[in-house]
Motif scaffolding. Structure first.
Motif, PDB file in Angstrom:
ATOM      1  N   THR A  50       8.759  -7.448  40.471  1.00  0.00           N
ATOM      2  CA  THR A  50       8.343  -6.504  41.027  1.00  0.00           C
ATOM      3  C   THR A  50       8.414  -6.048  42.440  1.00  0.00           C
ATOM      4  N   GLN A  51       8.665  -4.790  42.575  1.00  0.00           N
ATOM      5  CA  GLN A  51       8.697  -4.236  44.073  1.00  0.00           C
ATOM      6  C   GLN A  51       7.362  -3.559  44.190  1.00  0.00           C
ATOM      7  N   VAL A  52       7.273  -2.732  43.500  1.00  0.00           N
ATOM      8  CA  VAL A  52       5.846  -1.729  43.675  1.00  0.00           C
ATOM      9  C   VAL A  52       5.138  -1.675  42.074  1.00  0.00           C
ATOM     10  N   VAL A  53       5.838  -1.235  41.448  1.00  0.00           N
ATOM     11  CA  VAL A  53       4.998  -1.043  39.980  1.00  0.00           C
ATOM     12  C   VAL A  53       5.631  -2.266  39.043  1.00  0.00           C
ATOM     13  N   PRO A  54       4.685  -3.289  38.687  1.00  0.00           N
ATOM     14  CA  PRO A  54       4.848  -4.275  37.757  1.00  0.00           C
ATOM     15  C   PRO A  54       5.433  -3.984  36.239  1.00  0.00           C
ATOM     16  N   LEU A  55       6.424  -4.352  35.633  1.00  0.00           N
ATOM     17  CA  LEU A  55       6.732  -4.222  34.234  1.00  0.00           C
ATOM     18  C   LEU A  55       7.123  -2.782  34.199  1.00  0.00           C
ATOM     19  N   SER A  56       7.583  -2.235  35.279  1.00  0.00           N
ATOM     20  CA  SER A  56       8.247  -0.700  35.087  1.00  0.00           C
ATOM     21  C   SER A  56       9.267  -0.310  34.282  1.00  0.00           C
ATOM     22  N   LYS A  57       9.320   0.383  33.162  1.00  0.00           N
ATOM     23  CA  LYS A  57      10.438   0.614  32.356  1.00  0.00           C
ATOM     24  C   LYS A  57      11.370   1.966  32.786  1.00  0.00           C
ATOM     25  N   THR A  58      10.930   2.504  34.107  1.00  0.00           N
ATOM     26  CA  THR A  58      11.524   3.642  34.591  1.00  0.00           C
ATOM     27  C   THR A  58      12.688   3.182  35.675  1.00  0.00           C
ATOM     28  N   ASP A  59      13.989   3.845  35.106  1.00  0.00           N
ATOM     29  CA  ASP A  59      15.202   3.375  35.539  1.00  0.00           C
ATOM     30  C   ASP A  59      15.018   3.694  37.305  1.00  0.00           C
ATOM     31  N   PHE A  60      14.340   4.755  37.871  1.00  0.00           N
ATOM     32  CA  PHE A  60      14.617   5.050  39.254  1.00  0.00           C
ATOM     33  C   PHE A  60      13.508   4.287  40.161  1.00  0.00           C
ATOM     34  N   VAL A  61      12.688   3.357  39.561  1.00  0.00           N
ATOM     35  CA  VAL A  61      11.720   2.660  40.333  1.00  0.00           C
ATOM     36  C   VAL A  61      12.526   1.251  40.689  1.00  0.00           C
ATOM     37  N   HIS A  62      12.135   0.851  41.910  1.00  0.00           N
ATOM     38  CA  HIS A  62      13.048  -0.304  42.587  1.00  0.00           C
ATOM     39  C   HIS A  62      12.305  -1.669  42.207  1.00  0.00           C
ATOM     40  N   THR A  63      13.362  -2.432  41.951  1.00  0.00           N
ATOM     41  CA  THR A  63      12.865  -3.848  41.770  1.00  0.00           C
ATOM     42  C   THR A  63      13.043  -4.533  42.914  1.00  0.00           C
ATOM     43  N   PRO A 120       7.140 -14.792  43.966  1.00  0.00           N
ATOM     44  CA  PRO A 120       6.532 -15.026  42.608  1.00  0.00           C
ATOM     45  C   PRO A 120       6.769 -13.687  41.960  1.00  0.00           C
ATOM     46  N   PRO A 121       6.673 -13.778  40.439  1.00  0.00           N
ATOM     47  CA  PRO A 121       6.420 -12.240  39.776  1.00  0.00           C
ATOM     48  C   PRO A 121       5.274 -11.671  40.036  1.00  0.00           C
ATOM     49  N   PHE A 122       5.461 -10.341  39.815  1.00  0.00           N
ATOM     50  CA  PHE A 122       4.255  -9.359  39.981  1.00  0.00           C
ATOM     51  C   PHE A 122       3.800  -9.324  41.390  1.00  0.00           C
ATOM     52  N   SER A 361      -2.888   2.421  43.103  1.00  0.00           N
ATOM     53  CA  SER A 361      -2.939   3.296  41.972  1.00  0.00           C
ATOM     54  C   SER A 361      -3.502   2.643  40.565  1.00  0.00           C
ATOM     55  N   ARG A 362      -3.986   3.355  39.668  1.00  0.00           N
ATOM     56  CA  ARG A 362      -4.510   2.494  38.697  1.00  0.00           C
ATOM     57  C   ARG A 362      -3.316   1.864  37.671  1.00  0.00           C
ATOM     58  N   GLU A 363      -2.364   2.460  37.561  1.00  0.00           N
ATOM     59  CA  GLU A 363      -0.837   2.012  37.092  1.00  0.00           C
ATOM     60  C   GLU A 363      -0.605   0.486  37.355  1.00  0.00           C
ATOM     61  N   VAL A 364      -0.735   0.666  39.114  1.00  0.00           N
ATOM     62  CA  VAL A 364      -0.181  -0.715  39.717  1.00  0.00           C
ATOM     63  C   VAL A 364      -1.310  -1.717  39.257  1.00  0.00           C
ATOM     64  N   ILE A 365      -2.340  -1.462  39.667  1.00  0.00           N
ATOM     65  CA  ILE A 365      -3.602  -2.436  39.618  1.00  0.00           C
ATOM     66  C   ILE A 365      -3.908  -3.028  38.338  1.00  0.00           C
ATOM     67  N   GLU A 366      -3.710  -2.444  37.242  1.00  0.00           N
ATOM     68  CA  GLU A 366      -3.933  -2.608  36.029  1.00  0.00           C
ATOM     69  C   GLU A 366      -2.706  -3.810  35.377  1.00  0.00           C
ATOM     70  N   GLU A 368      -1.013  -5.335  37.792  1.00  0.00           N
ATOM     71  CA  GLU A 368      -1.204  -6.727  38.442  1.00  0.00           C
ATOM     72  C   GLU A 368      -2.325  -7.536  38.051  1.00  0.00           C
ATOM     73  N   LEU A 369      -3.534  -6.757  37.609  1.00  0.00           N
ATOM     74  CA  LEU A 369      -4.429  -7.825  36.797  1.00  0.00           C
ATOM     75  C   LEU A 369      -3.886  -8.590  35.790  1.00  0.00           C
ATOM     76  N   SER A 370      -3.109  -7.968  35.044  1.00  0.00           N
ATOM     77  CA  SER A 370      -2.118  -8.728  33.613  1.00  0.00           C
ATOM     78  C   SER A 370      -1.425  -9.786  34.418  1.00  0.00           C
ATOM     79  N   GLY A 371      -0.690  -9.521  35.349  1.00  0.00           N
ATOM     80  CA  GLY A 371       0.120 -10.556  36.048  1.00  0.00           C
ATOM     81  C   GLY A 371      -0.805 -11.974  36.682  1.00  0.00           C
ATOM     82  N   TYR A 372      -1.747 -11.539  37.095  1.00  0.00           N
ATOM     83  CA  TYR A 372      -2.549 -12.482  37.618  1.00  0.00           C
ATOM     84  C   TYR A 372      -3.377 -13.433  36.706  1.00  0.00           C
ATOM     85  N   GLN A 373      -3.598 -12.824  35.507  1.00  0.00           N
ATOM     86  CA  GLN A 373      -4.206 -13.754  34.417  1.00  0.00           C
ATOM     87  C   GLN A 373      -3.125 -14.675  33.827  1.00  0.00           C
ATOM     88  N   MET A 374      -1.907 -13.996  33.464  1.00  0.00           N
ATOM     89  CA  MET A 374      -0.639 -14.810  33.213  1.00  0.00           C
ATOM     90  C   MET A 374      -0.452 -15.947  34.085  1.00  0.00           C
TER      91      MET A 374
END
Length: 451
Positions: A50-63, A120-122, A361-366, A368-374
């Motif tokens: 992740t750079q900004v948005v974890p697990l993003s499937k959008t090709d223009f979002v940076h990793t 680390p991830p996320f 944003s809600r998308e990022v926080i949700e 990140e929460l999943s990553g936190y638990q993992m």
């Protein structure tokens, strides 16, 4: 500090001195560093972090990988521009020692390329998840068995310190990891201190820490070879920054300020009207309005403004560095270069909007929460299995779990981990090197086979 010493070509294990004047300019040592980082497995893993948005499937979002490549390009430009000024000011560096302006760019580019290699991830929530596993989670039980500094390393798990370990730690048959030049390692070390003492300070170099206790001896060797200025006393190790670390930091600051903002625009988290208003403030003195008005798509308009903004911030960072070069060499410049930028108000406005609309944003926080638990789940299971195996009381589940570890992290191949601290840090390192996707896969395996 002096530039000849700061530009050391020495590598871990070298017995003699490497002289710049004897280097082959077609295969310069600092450029070899860049290549070694590019071909490392740790760098490749950034393509799915992740750079900004974890697990993003959008090709223009940076990793983390695309971000790191962009930071290295910006860093190279800043380094070359600074190098030109330094060579003009100290001509003996070129005339006697053979250094060139582009050497500075090569050093900063390599260090910039590696600047996130230990994250680390996320995203930054991954660092916090590892730290809180020990400070408020199940890892609290280990506190009494560790020294204060070992404990602080874990509860404040730091990607920069982990990155230094990735770049330098030996394992059986691999001495010194990828063996970078000390100049590049110095430029990489934004926070050249250990995790304690942790005291409020105005010095940017004290904001975080830069090495784990396992890496203290080699860290000190690098710092002493480079002639960094000690700023701690007694049993505490800390130094003023390598001057080129300011340039690596500036390149990172420029990229995440502008390019994370661009990601937010492309994701629809920041409106184009807002974006144009904020970016134009950065480029009002250099914009070609005729060219800008000829652009018909949002993507082209934003790209044009982004390029101009980065160019202006690069030139401003170079100006600040050169104006303060003597203070920096004396260890008397406790600021980030962007803190003194003439564009600071505009940078702060963009970051404030990014925090509100993108990072929170809600998308990022949700995600990140999943990553936190993992991460918490993975830490708990693998630490338990690794310690049980060391103590000779591994369950069948523990043994099976350890078999899915990558070979270099398996107890049989990872060398002697005699102390609890070494074993805990080893598993933290394994977790930190997982990509977002790999962490998700490992977590599914563990969750589906929970005992």
């Amino acid at each position: 500090m002096n530039w000849e010493q700061l530009l050391s070509l020495k590598r871990q294990g070298d017995k003699g001195k490497r002289l710049r004047i004897e280097q082959d300019d077609t295969r310069l040592g600092f450029e070899v560093d860049y290549d070694r980082i590019i071909f490392s497995s740790a760098f490749r893993s950034l393509q799915d972090k992740t750079q900004v948005v974890p697990l993003s499937k959008t090709d223009f979002v940076h990793t983390r990988l695309t971000h790191s490549l962009e930071v290295s390009v910006v860093g190279r430009s800043i380094g070359r521009l600074v190098g030109k000024k330094i060579i003009e000011k100290y001509p003996y560096l070129q005339e006697i020692h053979g250094y060139q302006a582009n050497d500075f760019g090569a050093i900063v580019a390599a260090a910039s390329l590696a600047h996130d290699i230990g994250n680390p991830p996320f995203g930054h929530s991954g660092e916090k998840a590892i730290g809180e596993y020990f400070s408020i989670g199940k890892g609290q039980k280990f506190k009494e068995q560790l020294t204060d500094k070992e404990w602080q390393d874990l509860i404040d798990f730091e990607g920069n310190a982990n990155g230094f370990s990735v770049l330098t730690s030996s394992r059986p048959g691999i001495e010194g990891s990828i063996r970078l030049t000390y100049a590049v390692l110095g430029a990489f070390m934004k926070y050249p201190k250990e995790s304690l003492p942790k005291k409020p300070t105005s010095n940017i170099a004290d904001k975080k820490y830069g090495f784990f206790q396992t890496d203290k001896k080699f860290f000190k060797e690098v710092a002493d070879e480079l002639g960094l200025i000690p700023n701690k006393s007694g049993n505490d190790i800390g130094y003023e920054r390598h001057p080129l670390a300011y340039l690596v930091e500036a390149a990172d600051d420029i990229c995440y300020t502008i390019i994370d903002f661009e990601d937010g625009i492309n994701l629809g988290l920041v409106s184009e009207d807002f974006a144009l208003e904020y970016l134009i403030k950065l480029v009002k003195d250099s914009i070609d309005t005729t060219k800008y008005n000829s652009l018909t798509t949002k993507e082209d308009r934003i790209s044009y403004l982004r390029a101009l903004a980065i160019g202006n911030l690069i030139n401003d960072a170079v100006r600040i560095f050169i104006e303060n070069e003597e203070a920096i060499l004396k260890g008397e410049f406790p600021y980030a270069l962007t803190d003194k930028s003439k564009y600071k108000a505009q940078i702060d406005d963009i970051i404030k909007l990014s925090v509100k609309n993108i990072y929170q944003s809600r998308e990022v926080i949700e995600k990140e929460l999943s990553g936190y638990q993992m991460i918490n789940n993975l830490l708990d299971k693998f630490i338990t299995a690794y310690n049980n195996n060391y103590e000779g009381k591994a369950t069948n589940y523990d043994k099976l779990l350890l078999k899915i570890l990558p070979e270099k992290h398996h107890p049989d191949a990872s060398g002697d981990k005699e102390t609890l601290y070494e074993r805990l840090l080893h598993i933290c390192h394994f977790i930190s090197m997982l990509t977002d996707g790999k962490a998700l896969i490992y977590n599914k395996i563990i969750s589906n086979n929970n005992c």
